[in-house]
Each structure stands twice: as C-alpha cells, then as structure tokens.
Motif scaffolding. Structure first.
Motif, PDB file in Angstrom:
ATOM      1  N   HIS A 241      73.967  76.267  31.357  1.00  0.00           N
ATOM      2  CA  HIS A 241      73.774  74.822  31.205  1.00  0.00           C
ATOM      3  C   HIS A 241      74.819  74.280  30.235  1.00  0.00           C
ATOM      4  O   HIS A 241      75.579  75.032  29.631  1.00  0.00           O
ATOM      5  CB  HIS A 241      72.356  74.519  30.691  1.00  0.00           C
ATOM      6  N   HIS A 243      75.474  70.683  27.384  1.00  0.00           N
ATOM      7  CA  HIS A 243      74.991  69.455  26.751  1.00  0.00           C
ATOM      8  C   HIS A 243      76.059  68.945  25.802  1.00  0.00           C
ATOM      9  O   HIS A 243      76.973  69.692  25.432  1.00  0.00           O
ATOM     10  CB  HIS A 243      73.660  69.681  26.025  1.00  0.00           C
ATOM     11  N   HIS A 282      77.394  77.225  29.075  1.00  0.00           N
ATOM     12  CA  HIS A 282      77.049  78.453  28.354  1.00  0.00           C
ATOM     13  C   HIS A 282      75.743  79.047  28.849  1.00  0.00           C
ATOM     14  O   HIS A 282      74.880  78.349  29.369  1.00  0.00           O
ATOM     15  CB  HIS A 282      77.003  78.207  26.845  1.00  0.00           C
TER      16      HIS A 282
HETATM   17 FE   LIG Z   1      72.408  75.202  25.144  1.00  0.00          FE
END
Ligand SMILES: [Fe+2]
Length: 316
Positions: A241, A243, A282
């Motif tokens: 994922h 962010h 990651h």
């Molecule tokens: Fe993360």
C-alpha cells in the motif's frame, strides 16, 4: 534591476523586486510567477534505516544523553529532522541518573526499550518499564530518571514541524495532550483482542492505534502524529500500500523480517529506526518464526486534516 531581456519564458525570470521601493517593507517583497515558482526540487525523503544510533544507545559505555536520528543535511532542513515533520531520538539513562529535556514540540512520544524508571512532566509522574508507551505534553519539559539498571528510551516529537514554522511550545495548559501512559501488559492485552476478533482484507494490517481522551475524536496522540503498534504473525506479508504520510518506525521484534519499499528490499535490524518515505509503495514481510512487532509514528494527522491521506492498496 536584473537584466530580463534574455528571458524567453517567464520560467527563466529570476526573482523580481520592486522597481522603486518606497519603504523597507516594499523592498523586502519578491515576485515569482507560474513558470518559476513551482519547480523547486526538494531532496526526497530516503528509505533510510538508523542502525548505529540504537547500537550506541544500547552500549553500556555510552553515557546518559540523547542520540538523534538526524538526516537534516540529506533533507535540506536547517533543524534536526528524521523526516520533514518528525524527529526520533534514542536516550540512554544510566542507572540512578537523570536526563532533563525540554523539546520545542506540541508533545513527546516515548517507548521504553530497556530498563525502568520514572518521568516527571509538570505535576505528574509516570512509572515506566520496558515495553511501555507514554506521551507527555509539550507545554513543559520532562525529567527522566532510570531505576536500578540502565534505561533506553525511544523518543519521538514533531519538533521539525514547529521549527519549520518557527513556532514555540504550546502555552501552559494549552498542549493538545495530557500525560498518557500505555503500559506493556495493557498493550499486549489490546493486541490479543485485535487477533481474537479478527479482520477483513480491506483493513490494512493488525495494528493497535494509540489515542487519548483529548485526541479521541482524531484517533491520534497529537493533532499531527499518529502512533501505532503494528504486528505481523510469522510467515505473513502485509498487503502492499501507500499513503502520503511518512512512517518513522522502531523495530521492536523482527527477526527474519524485511520491508519492500518501491521494489527495494530493506532488512530489519534490532531496535533500528526506519523511514518509509511518503507515497512509496511498501509492504512488510515476516519470514521469521515469531510474531513481529514495530512501533510506527506517522505525520498522518496532518494529511487527515488536509483531507489528503492518499491511502491505497497497490497489489502487484
Ligand atoms: Fe504503511
């Protein structure tokens, strides 16, 4: 007056100044444009791992003091920083000794790596031992005192955030947190509950998120900082994922573990502080035979507040 006759595009113009400033204030003004204002290239946040700093902190020969995880030179910041808004340090406090600190931060997050002791923050005292997490408000300093054996703390603040704005500690009584203590045994109980109840695949991992009465609505410990104890059972991979928040993490238990960051393998080392750069894809991998534990600090509150967290799964 700079020579602008050679400029073929507004992108080539240098910073412009008032032609005839009538005051010192007018003389301080600088003028940019859509061509030359938005191409400032900042050095990227590296996927660095700090391994020497914990080794020094855990070395019995190291005197009482702070060991910063500082890559301000790499980041181009003129203040100590582990990431643009987060600063992590290790503190070694020898048995029976004291360490007094007063960080310019809105609050301070601590994890006890080794030993036991007490921390005085304002008129409150925290009795801590290995495995505890505790938070102190930024409107006063703290005095840490180790017990009968040497103690090692991991200490994280948002000092770079305040330094960026050249701002100061909250006024007395105005800090966004009180003193908050999460004892190791209660953390274990809360993690066990998470596994007992279970989760679906749409939930990113089995992490315990720390908050407090004052920050309950935000699910953070500070308006900008989120703190999570992430766990990874043996043989498990956390789904890839990304962010927009950075993650500054402490490896608590991670034999045989590694992270994949934008395709690069980063092996974990004991008590290392690791940086997961913002926006990087990651995943965390436990190739060992015991449950892994890592404490993650993110500047996630900033991005939640900006409605710009940018979380997404990125499956290969
Ligand atoms: Fe993360």
């Amino acid at each position: 007056m700079p020579d602008t006759t050679q400029a073929h595009s507004i992108a080539d113009l240098p910073a412009q100044k008032a032609a005839a400033p009538a005051s010192a204030a007018e003389g301080r003004a600088r003028y940019f444009n859509t061509g030359n204002a938005f191409n400032v290239q900042l050095p990227p946040v590296p996927d660095h791992a700090f391994a020497d700093e914990p080794a020094r902190a855990l070395d019995p020969a190291t005197p009482t003091g702070l060991i910063p995880c500082d890559i301000s030179g790499v980041l181009g910041c003129d203040f100590p920083a582990t990431s643009p808004f987060v600063l992590a340090r290790y503190a070694r406090i020898r048995a029976g000794e004291e360490l007094a600190v007063n960080f310019i931060a809105s609050g301070v997050v601590h994890y006890v790596i080794a030993g036991s002791g007490i921390t005085v923050s304002g008129d409150e005292t925290v009795n801590w031992q290995a495995g505890d997490v505790f938070v102190t408000p930024g409107d006063s300093g703290q005095t840490h005192r180790a017990g009968d054996s040497d103690a090692v703390l991991w200490i994280v603040t948002n000092e770079p955030q305040l330094a960026f704005e050249r701002s100061q500690n909250p006024l007395p009584g105005a800090a966004p947190t009180g003193v908050v203590h999460y004892p190791a045994a209660e953390i274990d109980r809360q993690i066990a509950l998470i596994y007992q109840v279970g989760r679906g695949e749409e939930i990113a991992g089995s992490a315990l998120i720390f908050s407090s009465d004052m920050q309950e609505a935000s699910r953070n410990v500070l308006p900008t900082l989120t703190v999570a104890m992430n766990s990874l059972p043996a043989g498990v991979v956390q789904r890839p994922h990304r962010h927009n928040s950075v993650a500054v993490s402490l490896v608590i238990r991670g034999k045989g573990c590694f992270s994949m960051i934008d395709g690069r393998r980063k092996d974990w080392s004991p008590w290392a502080t690791t940086i997961t750069p913002p926006v990087s894809v990651h995943s965390h991998h436990n190739a060992g035979d015991e449950q892994a534990l890592f404490l993650i600090i993110q500047d996630g509150g900033l991005f939640y507040h900006a409605r710009a967290m940018g979380f997404e799964f990125v499956d290969a």
